[in-house]
Write a protein that holds these residues in place. Sequence first.
Motif, PDB file in Angstrom:
ATOM      1  N   ASP A   1       0.839  11.295   6.943  1.00 19.09           N
ATOM      2  CA  ASP A   1       2.072  12.175   6.298  1.00 19.09           C
ATOM      3  C   ASP A   1       1.951  11.986   4.865  1.00 19.09           C
ATOM      4  N   GLN A   2       1.435  10.863   4.301  1.00 19.61           N
ATOM      5  CA  GLN A   2       1.570  10.681   3.020  1.00 19.61           C
ATOM      6  C   GLN A   2      -0.135  10.746   2.244  1.00 19.61           C
ATOM      7  N   HIS A   3      -0.892  11.265   3.189  1.00 13.01           N
ATOM      8  CA  HIS A   3      -2.176  11.250   2.986  1.00 13.01           C
ATOM      9  C   HIS A   3      -3.016  10.015   2.279  1.00 13.01           C
ATOM     10  N   ILE A   4      -2.875   9.190   2.930  1.00  9.27           N
ATOM     11  CA  ILE A   4      -3.098   7.536   2.765  1.00  9.27           C
ATOM     12  C   ILE A   4      -4.298   7.265   3.460  1.00  9.27           C
ATOM     13  N   TYR A   5      -5.592   7.365   2.978  1.00  8.39           N
ATOM     14  CA  TYR A   5      -6.888   7.227   3.452  1.00  8.39           C
ATOM     15  C   TYR A   5      -7.593   6.426   2.797  1.00  8.39           C
ATOM     16  N   ALA A   6      -8.438   5.526   3.674  1.00  9.85           N
ATOM     17  CA  ALA A   6      -9.076   4.493   2.732  1.00  9.85           C
ATOM     18  C   ALA A   6     -10.347   4.161   3.522  1.00  9.85           C
ATOM     19  N   PHE A   7     -11.387   3.793   3.044  1.00  8.30           N
ATOM     20  CA  PHE A   7     -12.788   3.329   3.399  1.00  8.30           C
ATOM     21  C   PHE A   7     -13.250   1.973   2.916  1.00  8.30           C
ATOM     22  N   PRO A   8     -13.792   1.439   3.653  1.00  5.30           N
ATOM     23  CA  PRO A   8     -14.363   0.105   3.354  1.00  5.30           C
ATOM     24  C   PRO A   8     -15.992   0.469   2.871  1.00  5.30           C
ATOM     25  N   THR A   9     -16.317  -0.542   1.818  1.00  4.37           N
ATOM     26  CA  THR A   9     -17.648  -0.624   1.134  1.00  4.37           C
ATOM     27  C   THR A   9     -18.646  -1.219   2.054  1.00  4.37           C
ATOM     28  N   MET A  10     -18.433  -2.157   3.053  1.00  3.76           N
ATOM     29  CA  MET A  10     -18.901  -3.124   3.979  1.00  3.76           C
ATOM     30  C   MET A  10     -18.367  -3.126   5.107  1.00  3.76           C
ATOM     31  N   SER A  11     -18.462  -4.045   5.891  1.00  6.88           N
ATOM     32  CA  SER A  11     -17.821  -4.481   7.128  1.00  6.88           C
ATOM     33  C   SER A  11     -16.436  -5.257   6.607  1.00  6.88           C
ATOM     34  N   PRO A  12     -15.224  -4.582   7.519  1.00 10.61           N
ATOM     35  CA  PRO A  12     -14.090  -4.981   6.932  1.00 10.61           C
ATOM     36  C   PRO A  12     -14.028  -6.520   7.205  1.00 10.61           C
ATOM     37  N   ASP A  13     -14.823  -7.140   8.014  1.00  6.05           N
ATOM     38  CA  ASP A  13     -14.564  -8.493   8.324  1.00  6.05           C
ATOM     39  C   ASP A  13     -15.035  -9.306   7.074  1.00  6.05           C
TER      40      ASP A  13
ATOM     41  N   ILE B   1       0.857  -1.275   0.043  1.00  9.21           N
ATOM     42  CA  ILE B   1      -0.015   0.144   0.037  1.00  9.21           C
ATOM     43  C   ILE B   1       0.934   1.194  -0.029  1.00  9.21           C
ATOM     44  N   THR B   2       0.858   2.121  -0.892  1.00  8.03           N
ATOM     45  CA  THR B   2       1.398   3.228  -1.197  1.00  8.03           C
ATOM     46  C   THR B   2       0.350   4.277  -1.493  1.00  8.03           C
ATOM     47  N   SER B   3       0.987   5.563  -1.688  1.00  7.13           N
ATOM     48  CA  SER B   3       0.297   6.949  -2.064  1.00  7.13           C
ATOM     49  C   SER B   3      -0.314   6.654  -3.348  1.00  7.13           C
ATOM     50  N   THR B   4       0.008   5.572  -4.112  1.00  4.71           N
ATOM     51  CA  THR B   4      -0.626   5.542  -5.516  1.00  4.71           C
ATOM     52  C   THR B   4      -1.589   4.009  -5.536  1.00  4.71           C
ATOM     53  N   THR B   5      -1.948   3.596  -4.385  1.00  4.70           N
ATOM     54  CA  THR B   5      -2.897   2.514  -4.210  1.00  4.70           C
ATOM     55  C   THR B   5      -4.203   3.146  -4.339  1.00  4.70           C
ATOM     56  N   VAL B   6      -5.241   2.565  -5.218  1.00  2.00           N
ATOM     57  CA  VAL B   6      -6.427   3.088  -5.147  1.00  2.00           C
ATOM     58  C   VAL B   6      -7.452   2.261  -4.809  1.00  2.00           C
ATOM     59  N   ALA B   7      -7.418   0.899  -4.704  1.00  2.00           N
ATOM     60  CA  ALA B   7      -8.310   0.086  -4.312  1.00  2.00           C
ATOM     61  C   ALA B   7      -7.661  -1.478  -3.782  1.00  2.00           C
ATOM     62  N   LEU B   8      -8.455  -2.158  -2.937  1.00  2.00           N
ATOM     63  CA  LEU B   8      -7.878  -3.489  -2.590  1.00  2.00           C
ATOM     64  C   LEU B   8      -9.565  -4.258  -2.857  1.00  2.00           C
ATOM     65  N   PHE B   9      -9.556  -5.289  -3.268  1.00  2.00           N
ATOM     66  CA  PHE B   9     -10.618  -5.960  -3.454  1.00  2.00           C
ATOM     67  C   PHE B   9     -10.437  -7.542  -3.598  1.00  2.00           C
TER      68      PHE B   9
ATOM     69  N   GLU C   1     -15.955  -9.925   1.104  1.00  2.00           N
ATOM     70  CA  GLU C   1     -16.571  -9.235  -0.328  1.00  2.00           C
ATOM     71  C   GLU C   1     -16.289  -7.708  -0.105  1.00  2.00           C
ATOM     72  N   CYS C   2     -15.460  -7.343   1.175  1.00  2.00           N
ATOM     73  CA  CYS C   2     -15.437  -5.910   1.473  1.00  2.00           C
ATOM     74  C   CYS C   2     -14.406  -5.050   0.652  1.00  2.00           C
ATOM     75  N   ILE C   3     -14.634  -4.283   0.026  1.00  2.00           N
ATOM     76  CA  ILE C   3     -13.485  -3.642  -1.106  1.00  2.00           C
ATOM     77  C   ILE C   3     -12.868  -2.192  -0.313  1.00  2.00           C
ATOM     78  N   TRP C   4     -11.536  -2.176  -0.402  1.00  2.00           N
ATOM     79  CA  TRP C   4     -11.212  -0.819   0.088  1.00  2.00           C
ATOM     80  C   TRP C   4     -10.824   0.107  -0.567  1.00  2.00           C
ATOM     81  N   LEU C   5     -11.350   1.570  -0.772  1.00  4.29           N
ATOM     82  CA  LEU C   5     -11.354   2.374  -1.712  1.00  4.29           C
ATOM     83  C   LEU C   5     -10.474   3.477  -1.149  1.00  4.29           C
ATOM     84  N   PHE C   6      -9.432   3.922  -1.776  1.00  2.00           N
ATOM     85  CA  PHE C   6      -8.250   5.169  -1.377  1.00  2.00           C
ATOM     86  C   PHE C   6      -9.108   6.343  -1.816  1.00  2.00           C
TER      87      PHE C   6
END
Length: 191
Positions: free
Chosen positions: A80-92, A8-16, A95-100
Amino acid sequence: MRKEKGWITSTTVALFPAYHHVYQTIILDLSGKKVWSKEPAKEIINEACLEDGASYEGKIKAVRHALPYHRKTPLIINKDQHIYAFPTMSPDKYECIWLFHLHILEISQTQDKTYITFINGCKLKVNCSIRVLNRQRERAAVTMNHFAFKNMNLHISLPVEAESIEEGELSEFHVHNGIEPTNQDQSYLQG
């Protein structure tokens, strides 16, 4: 088992989810590159959080302490690198997708399917409603703003002349401080 670091870096856009018999997560980069990982998304995110000095649980706890987001909490992976993400559903859930947050250009819906368009033009179909995504995106922005400005010492002090400006004195204040009002400023002040 050795944990992979630096995915995960400042150029990561999603984890699915990979929906594969060997790989569990796909990491999508701003360049369009996909990295397939055998680790679940939450483990990859935890490793990135630990690289920044706190665990996933610790960072979630910090956000929940400061803001009223107790479910699907946005995450500060690296402030510091402004890497913030949010889940589309419960992270547990698998099927959860993390979006940056910073790489999202728009959220759209076509025939009951929701899509994220990233700033690089890539589109990703996501498994939640446009309403939920917009709310999650807003929460991530609030989280980022809260923590980005929290430790800044913003002491705004007005010049003595500005503390009690009477109507009609504003143009004199501007000239006094070296800023000449424009005709537009004058018409606004007079109207």
